[in-house]
Design a protein around this motif. Structure first.
Motif, PDB file in Angstrom:
ATOM      1  N   GLY A  35       0.813  -1.200   0.000  1.00  9.70           N
ATOM      2  CA  GLY A  35       0.000   0.000   0.000  1.00  9.70           C
ATOM      3  C   GLY A  35       0.847   1.251   0.000  1.00  9.70           C
ATOM      4  O   GLY A  35       2.020   1.233   0.365  1.00  9.70           O
ATOM      5  N   TRP A  36       0.229   2.334  -0.433  1.00  7.44           N
ATOM      6  CA  TRP A  36       0.826   3.664  -0.339  1.00  7.44           C
ATOM      7  C   TRP A  36      -0.022   4.513   0.595  1.00  7.44           C
ATOM      8  O   TRP A  36      -1.254   4.522   0.494  1.00  7.44           O
ATOM      9  CB  TRP A  36       0.909   4.346  -1.706  1.00  7.44           C
ATOM     10  N   ARG A  45      -1.565  10.460   8.791  1.00  9.00           N
ATOM     11  CA  ARG A  45      -1.177   9.642   7.658  1.00  9.00           C
ATOM     12  C   ARG A  45      -2.417   8.928   7.122  1.00  9.00           C
ATOM     13  O   ARG A  45      -3.158   8.302   7.875  1.00  9.00           O
ATOM     14  CB  ARG A  45      -0.114   8.636   8.077  1.00  9.00           C
ATOM     15  N   ARG A  46      -2.619   9.031   5.812  1.00  6.88           N
ATOM     16  CA  ARG A  46      -3.834   8.502   5.225  1.00  6.88           C
ATOM     17  C   ARG A  46      -3.548   7.586   4.043  1.00  6.88           C
ATOM     18  O   ARG A  46      -2.550   7.737   3.344  1.00  6.88           O
ATOM     19  CB  ARG A  46      -4.766   9.638   4.788  1.00  6.88           C
ATOM     20  N   PHE A  47      -4.463   6.685   3.829  1.00  4.15           N
ATOM     21  CA  PHE A  47      -4.361   5.702   2.764  1.00  4.15           C
ATOM     22  C   PHE A  47      -4.482   6.352   1.396  1.00  4.15           C
ATOM     23  O   PHE A  47      -5.283   7.266   1.200  1.00  4.15           O
ATOM     24  CB  PHE A  47      -5.463   4.655   2.943  1.00  4.15           C
ATOM     25  N   TRP A  53      -1.444  -9.147  -3.207  1.00  3.07           N
ATOM     26  CA  TRP A  53      -0.319 -10.051  -3.443  1.00  3.07           C
ATOM     27  C   TRP A  53      -0.622 -11.081  -4.505  1.00  3.07           C
ATOM     28  O   TRP A  53       0.290 -11.629  -5.121  1.00  3.07           O
ATOM     29  CB  TRP A  53       0.044 -10.780  -2.145  1.00  3.07           C
ATOM     30  N   SER A  54      -1.887 -11.384  -4.694  1.00  2.33           N
ATOM     31  CA  SER A  54      -2.278 -12.517  -5.522  1.00  2.33           C
ATOM     32  C   SER A  54      -2.538 -12.126  -6.974  1.00  2.33           C
ATOM     33  O   SER A  54      -1.678 -12.290  -7.847  1.00  2.33           O
ATOM     34  CB  SER A  54      -3.503 -13.203  -4.927  1.00  2.33           C
ATOM     35  N   ALA A  55      -3.723 -11.604  -7.227  1.00  8.53           N
ATOM     36  CA  ALA A  55      -4.138 -11.327  -8.599  1.00  8.53           C
ATOM     37  C   ALA A  55      -3.868  -9.891  -9.039  1.00  8.53           C
ATOM     38  O   ALA A  55      -4.197  -9.533 -10.171  1.00  8.53           O
ATOM     39  CB  ALA A  55      -5.620 -11.644  -8.768  1.00  8.53           C
ATOM     40  N   GLY A  56      -3.307  -9.095  -8.162  1.00 12.56           N
ATOM     41  CA  GLY A  56      -3.021  -7.725  -8.522  1.00 12.56           C
ATOM     42  C   GLY A  56      -4.214  -6.794  -8.470  1.00 12.56           C
ATOM     43  O   GLY A  56      -4.199  -5.745  -9.126  1.00 12.56           O
ATOM     44  N   SER A  57      -5.235  -7.145  -7.715  1.00 11.86           N
ATOM     45  CA  SER A  57      -6.375  -6.257  -7.554  1.00 11.86           C
ATOM     46  C   SER A  57      -5.946  -5.002  -6.814  1.00 11.86           C
ATOM     47  O   SER A  57      -5.014  -5.028  -6.008  1.00 11.86           O
ATOM     48  CB  SER A  57      -7.507  -6.962  -6.820  1.00 11.86           C
ATOM     49  N   THR A  58      -6.624  -3.903  -7.087  1.00 13.82           N
ATOM     50  CA  THR A  58      -6.216  -2.613  -6.551  1.00 13.82           C
ATOM     51  C   THR A  58      -7.340  -1.928  -5.797  1.00 13.82           C
ATOM     52  O   THR A  58      -8.523  -2.196  -6.024  1.00 13.82           O
ATOM     53  CB  THR A  58      -5.729  -1.687  -7.673  1.00 13.82           C
ATOM     54  N   ASN A  59      -6.949  -1.034  -4.897  1.00 14.69           N
ATOM     55  CA  ASN A  59      -7.872  -0.196  -4.145  1.00 14.69           C
ATOM     56  C   ASN A  59      -7.316   1.213  -4.094  1.00 14.69           C
ATOM     57  O   ASN A  59      -6.106   1.410  -3.997  1.00 14.69           O
ATOM     58  CB  ASN A  59      -8.060  -0.723  -2.723  1.00 14.69           C
ATOM     59  N   PRO A 105      -8.163  -4.143   7.470  1.00 11.41           N
ATOM     60  CA  PRO A 105      -8.709  -3.466   6.298  1.00 11.41           C
ATOM     61  C   PRO A 105      -7.590  -2.894   5.436  1.00 11.41           C
ATOM     62  O   PRO A 105      -6.567  -2.435   5.961  1.00 11.41           O
ATOM     63  CB  PRO A 105      -9.581  -2.346   6.885  1.00 11.41           C
ATOM     64  N   VAL A 106      -7.801  -2.877   4.169  1.00 13.87           N
ATOM     65  CA  VAL A 106      -6.747  -2.496   3.240  1.00 13.87           C
ATOM     66  C   VAL A 106      -6.292  -1.053   3.417  1.00 13.87           C
ATOM     67  O   VAL A 106      -5.130  -0.737   3.161  1.00 13.87           O
ATOM     68  CB  VAL A 106      -7.215  -2.756   1.788  1.00 13.87           C
TER      69      VAL A 106
END
Length: 125
Positions: A35-36, A45-47, A53-59, A105-106
């Motif tokens: 994550g960044w 500090r905020r997301f 790690w697996s399929a490369g899904s993003t948020n 949570p991500v």
């Protein structure tokens, strides 16, 4: 343990672009969600974004959706954050973070076990 090193920050005018890199020392970096996060002076500090790690899904945080893109090159043990249409409010120190397998949570700092030292991004108006 995994060591993370961010790079690619700098000074850019509003509307410009930067690409941040997060390089990992871990050979099994493919097994980590990355994550960044960002932190402006005097702010929490905020997301910003994460990639699985697996399929490369993003948020993405709503504030950057459509402007930023996270990606990874597992052969290089590197995760990227492409930042387009930058705004002055994007000014912050950007941190790369990682955790083995799944971050839940991500978008929460506590979901990540390993952190880089940060790279400064400054967007001028």
């Amino acid at each position: 343990q995994v060591q993370l090193v961010e790079s690619g920050g700098g000074l850019v005018q509003a509307g410009g672009s930067l690409r941040l890199s997060c390089a990992a020392s871990e050979r099994s970096f493919i097994s980590y969600t990355v994550g960044w996060f960002r932190q402006a002076p005097g702010k929490e500090r905020r997301f910003v974004a994460a990639i699985s790690w697996s399929a490369g899904s993003t948020n993405y945080a709503d504030s950057v959706k459509g402007r930023f893109a996270i990606s990874r090159d597992n052969a290089k043990n590197t995760v990227y954050l492409q930042m387009n249409s930058l705004k002055p409010e994007d000014t912050a120190v950007y941190y790369c973070a990682a955790t083995r397998f799944t971050a839940q949570p991500v978008g929460v700092q506590g979901a990540y076990d390993y952190w880089g030292q940060g790279t400064q991004v400054t967007v001028s108006s």
